[in-house]
Write a protein that holds these residues in place. Structure first.
Motif, mmCIF file in Angstrom:
data_model
loop_
_atom_site.group_PDB
_atom_site.id
_atom_site.type_symbol
_atom_site.label_atom_id
_atom_site.label_comp_id
_atom_site.label_asym_id
_atom_site.label_seq_id
_atom_site.Cartn_x
_atom_site.Cartn_y
_atom_site.Cartn_z
ATOM 1 N N ASN A 9 31.622 57.744 -6.399
ATOM 2 C CA ASN A 9 30.465 57.295 -8.349
ATOM 3 C C ASN A 9 30.685 59.361 -9.388
ATOM 4 O OD1 ASN A 9 29.095 55.717 -7.785
ATOM 5 N ND2 ASN A 9 27.829 56.783 -6.156
ATOM 6 N N ALA A 10 31.480 59.819 -8.261
ATOM 7 C CA ALA A 10 31.866 61.402 -9.552
ATOM 8 C C ALA A 10 32.881 62.058 -9.039
ATOM 9 C CB ALA A 10 31.010 63.104 -9.282
ATOM 10 N N ILE A 11 33.733 60.946 -9.440
ATOM 11 C CA ILE A 11 35.575 60.948 -8.781
ATOM 12 C C ILE A 11 36.210 62.815 -9.842
ATOM 13 C CG2 ILE A 11 37.791 60.534 -8.945
ATOM 14 C CD1 ILE A 11 37.092 57.730 -8.716
ATOM 15 N N GLY A 12 36.635 63.105 -9.758
ATOM 16 C CA GLY A 12 37.168 64.072 -10.967
ATOM 17 C C GLY A 12 36.294 65.383 -11.206
ATOM 18 N N ASN A 13 34.921 65.374 -10.179
ATOM 19 C CA ASN A 13 33.991 65.702 -10.749
ATOM 20 C C ASN A 13 32.947 64.937 -11.914
ATOM 21 O OD1 ASN A 13 34.212 67.963 -8.931
ATOM 22 N ND2 ASN A 13 35.504 68.251 -10.805
ATOM 23 N N ASP A 14 32.496 66.151 -13.058
ATOM 24 C CA ASP A 14 31.940 65.209 -14.162
ATOM 25 C C ASP A 14 31.999 64.332 -15.582
ATOM 26 O OD1 ASP A 14 33.051 67.854 -15.173
ATOM 27 O OD2 ASP A 14 31.396 68.604 -15.914
ATOM 28 N N ALA A 15 33.887 64.489 -14.726
ATOM 29 C CA ALA A 15 34.464 63.692 -15.932
ATOM 30 C C ALA A 15 34.041 61.785 -16.256
ATOM 31 C CB ALA A 15 36.227 63.432 -15.847
ATOM 32 N N SER A 16 33.916 61.304 -17.378
ATOM 33 C CA SER A 16 33.295 59.966 -17.240
ATOM 34 C C SER A 16 34.644 59.233 -16.870
ATOM 35 C CB SER A 16 32.811 59.845 -18.787
ATOM 36 O OG SER A 16 34.112 59.397 -19.134
ATOM 37 N N LEU A 17 34.224 57.691 -16.806
ATOM 38 C CA LEU A 17 35.198 56.938 -16.105
ATOM 39 C C LEU A 17 36.506 56.879 -17.055
ATOM 40 C CD1 LEU A 17 36.512 55.874 -13.471
ATOM 41 C CD2 LEU A 17 35.104 53.685 -13.575
ATOM 42 N N GLU A 19 37.084 58.639 -19.537
ATOM 43 C CA GLU A 19 38.232 60.301 -19.486
ATOM 44 C C GLU A 19 38.690 60.221 -18.293
ATOM 45 O OE1 GLU A 19 39.135 63.050 -21.001
ATOM 46 O OE2 GLU A 19 36.948 62.279 -21.978
ATOM 47 N N GLN A 20 38.649 59.776 -16.875
ATOM 48 C CA GLN A 20 39.499 59.967 -16.007
ATOM 49 C C GLN A 20 40.419 59.048 -16.320
ATOM 50 O OE1 GLN A 20 36.859 59.120 -11.799
ATOM 51 N NE2 GLN A 20 35.645 59.628 -13.603
ATOM 52 N N VAL A 21 39.805 57.991 -16.810
ATOM 53 C CA VAL A 21 41.796 56.676 -17.016
ATOM 54 C C VAL A 21 41.934 57.539 -18.377
ATOM 55 C CG1 VAL A 21 41.770 53.958 -17.381
ATOM 56 C CG2 VAL A 21 40.010 54.521 -16.356
ATOM 57 N N ALA A 22 42.044 58.013 -18.964
ATOM 58 C CA ALA A 22 42.324 58.380 -20.373
ATOM 59 C C ALA A 22 43.661 59.423 -19.465
ATOM 60 C CB ALA A 22 41.982 59.057 -21.154
ATOM 61 N N GLU A 59 38.189 51.761 -23.725
ATOM 62 C CA GLU A 59 37.004 52.983 -24.274
ATOM 63 C C GLU A 59 38.553 54.435 -23.623
ATOM 64 O OE1 GLU A 59 34.246 53.529 -25.598
ATOM 65 O OE2 GLU A 59 34.494 51.815 -26.076
ATOM 66 N N ALA A 60 39.152 53.936 -23.209
ATOM 67 C CA ALA A 60 40.261 55.519 -22.671
ATOM 68 C C ALA A 60 40.992 55.993 -23.639
ATOM 69 C CB ALA A 60 41.088 55.458 -21.440
ATOM 70 N N ILE A 61 41.973 53.825 -23.966
ATOM 71 C CA ILE A 61 42.435 54.125 -25.045
ATOM 72 C C ILE A 61 41.897 54.939 -26.305
ATOM 73 C CG2 ILE A 61 44.437 52.338 -26.339
ATOM 74 C CD1 ILE A 61 45.222 52.819 -24.477
ATOM 75 N N LYS A 62 40.611 54.568 -26.566
ATOM 76 C CA LYS A 62 40.638 55.049 -27.527
ATOM 77 C C LYS A 62 40.216 56.511 -27.776
ATOM 78 C CE LYS A 62 37.177 51.682 -29.368
ATOM 79 N NZ LYS A 62 35.446 50.951 -29.066
ATOM 80 N N LEU A 63 39.690 57.175 -26.941
ATOM 81 C CA LEU A 63 40.092 58.391 -26.094
ATOM 82 C C LEU A 63 41.235 59.195 -26.746
ATOM 83 C CD1 LEU A 63 37.625 58.987 -23.222
ATOM 84 C CD2 LEU A 63 37.404 59.861 -25.246
ATOM 85 N N LEU A 64 41.776 58.568 -26.499
ATOM 86 C CA LEU A 64 43.661 58.885 -26.640
ATOM 87 C C LEU A 64 43.636 58.629 -28.000
ATOM 88 C CD1 LEU A 64 45.234 57.830 -23.110
ATOM 89 C CD2 LEU A 64 44.619 59.797 -23.638
ATOM 90 N N ALA A 65 43.089 57.355 -28.514
ATOM 91 C CA ALA A 65 44.152 57.805 -29.876
ATOM 92 C C ALA A 65 43.311 58.391 -30.513
ATOM 93 C CB ALA A 65 43.509 56.550 -30.323
ATOM 94 N N ALA A 66 42.101 59.214 -30.839
ATOM 95 C CA ALA A 66 41.566 60.199 -31.154
ATOM 96 C C ALA A 66 41.855 61.355 -30.819
ATOM 97 C CB ALA A 66 39.141 60.445 -30.361
ATOM 98 N N ARG A 67 42.929 61.464 -29.776
ATOM 99 C CA ARG A 67 43.929 63.217 -29.447
ATOM 100 C C ARG A 67 45.127 62.583 -30.157
ATOM 101 N NH1 ARG A 67 40.724 62.469 -24.000
ATOM 102 N NH2 ARG A 67 38.409 63.817 -24.386
ATOM 103 N N ASN A 68 45.292 62.018 -31.201
ATOM 104 C CA ASN A 68 46.636 61.466 -31.584
ATOM 105 C C ASN A 68 47.608 61.672 -30.027
ATOM 106 O OD1 ASN A 68 48.653 61.224 -33.568
ATOM 107 N ND2 ASN A 68 49.345 63.673 -32.977
ATOM 108 N N VAL A 69 47.450 61.576 -28.815
ATOM 109 C CA VAL A 69 48.681 60.819 -28.025
ATOM 110 C C VAL A 69 49.236 59.253 -28.261
ATOM 111 C CG1 VAL A 69 48.824 60.732 -25.654
ATOM 112 C CG2 VAL A 69 47.076 62.394 -25.776
#
Lengths: 240, 240
Positions: A9-17, A19-22, A59-69
């Motif tokens: 339930n909490a892989i990588g501490n407090d990062a959302s899923l 976020e972890q997939v990103a 959602e992960a791809i959106k995060l990476l797009a928001a960060r210009n990756v």
């Protein structure tokens, strides 16, 4: 030690899923040495490969797009960005409450770095680099003599000098520490434009002559001019 | 001049609508001087205020969250982040294909900046700053003597010195240009740990003695040690 289900339930501490997939997709880009315009596997493939749902991948791809990756091209797929991970105002300067102090502190850093950059540019510039510096200098003058705002091209002039150093990092740092120019450009009423032109010409000439000492000195004088300009602006703001 | 309807469909050139709304919310944070933990208006209010749909506001907020401008707390609302707009690896160094060249180029920048930072730290440090530098230095030693990876605390040591300068920008630049340390830490097999401890002690002592020249010299030696270390690593990688 945590119980196994807590890990789930909490892989990588407090990062959302997402976020972890990103993070994992980002690592995939790095490991596979994907670069500008390379296409990522599609949503289905990524979901299967990373053992997560397609919604999470999206959602992960959106995060990476928001960060210009990555850049999402509708109907075409997802591609690596030209300068992955580089963002505007990466240190969040726009959100600093004391913009005047920020401008002074930025100038202190510029005064330390830019004369050294100019000297290094004079030592290492290729003929192509020098063409670009000359061109950038002329474009600033074009703006100034036409009464247009020259600050964008002013930054490009300083970046063109940074590129002469052949150092990968310096051209990336310059736009960050030049932030102050953009900030106060609107205020100064262009009082010191003739000084700007004279300074830029001296810097350009010294770099093109491969004269590190002269380039360093010319840039120091330019920084000093910037300091006087900034102090005049702060005084003006203090009065208003 | 464009026809009016074109303006409606393509405000702000090619930025998407959520992107434009994110920009406006960001401007709202700046204009209203919202800071850490301040709460943003809710989705309904923002939608009404900005004349866009709630879905667009939601996408815009996600963009700002991805960029660490805001933090979304489920069931509580959206709040300004502690360091709005600051992101990890803001120059995208992780995506550079030639990491070795990057490491050398970063070290060149560090060698220019950090001795000056140390000198400035020695001049301007407050007693509280000095406590923090001493503490940070001890924490690095603790890691080293326990055989743990010390690189995170090493970066914090350098940041604590940067904070002594009282310059807002310097502590933000240090973690960016120290990126190389994290990168190569796993490779170097900790061969030069005793040198690291000795260097850090010399730097700490000089800053605490408010001796700018000694601080500058100690940091120069530390950079030189880093250069030797990096060259040893590059040699090792060349062999393997």
């Amino acid at each position: 030690m945590n119980a196994p289900f807590e890990f789930e339930n909490a892989i990588g501490n407090d990062a959302s899923l997402p976020e972890q997939v990103a993070e994992r997709i980002s690592q995939l880009i790095i490991d596979q040495r994907l670069t500008y315009q390379d296409k990522l596997p599609n949503e289905f493939e990524l979901a299967a490969q990373l053992h997560v749902g397609r919604g999470t991948v999206r959602e992960a791809i959106k995060l990476l797009a928001a960060r210009n990756v990555v850049v999402i091209k509708r109907g075409k797929g997802t591609f690596v960005a030209r300068h992955p991970g580089e963002v505007d105002d990466p240190l969040g300067f726009a959100y600093y409450p004391d913009q005047m102090r920020l401008a002074m502190d930025l100038l202190e850093v510029r005064t330390r770095l830019e004369p050294w950059v100019a000297a290094s540019a004079a030592r290492r510039a290729t003929p192509e680099n020098l063409d670009r510096v000359r061109e950038a200098s002329l474009l600033v003058e074009e703006d100034i003599f036409s009464g247009r705002d020259h600050l964008k091209r002013d930054t490009e002039f300083h970046i063109s000098i940074a590129q002469c150093t052949q150092n990968l990092v310096v051209p990336k740092l310059i736009p960050i520490i030049i932030y102050s120019v953009e900030l106060f450009g609107s205020l100064n009423g262009n009082v010191l434009l003739s000084e700007t032109v004279a300074d830029h010409r001296a810097i350009t000439a010294a770099i093109c002559a491969h004269d590190p000492k002269a380039a360093e000195k010319a840039m120091e004088e330019h920084m000093e001019q910037n300091r006087r300009e900034l102090e005049a602006i702060l005084k003006e703001l203090g009065r208003s």
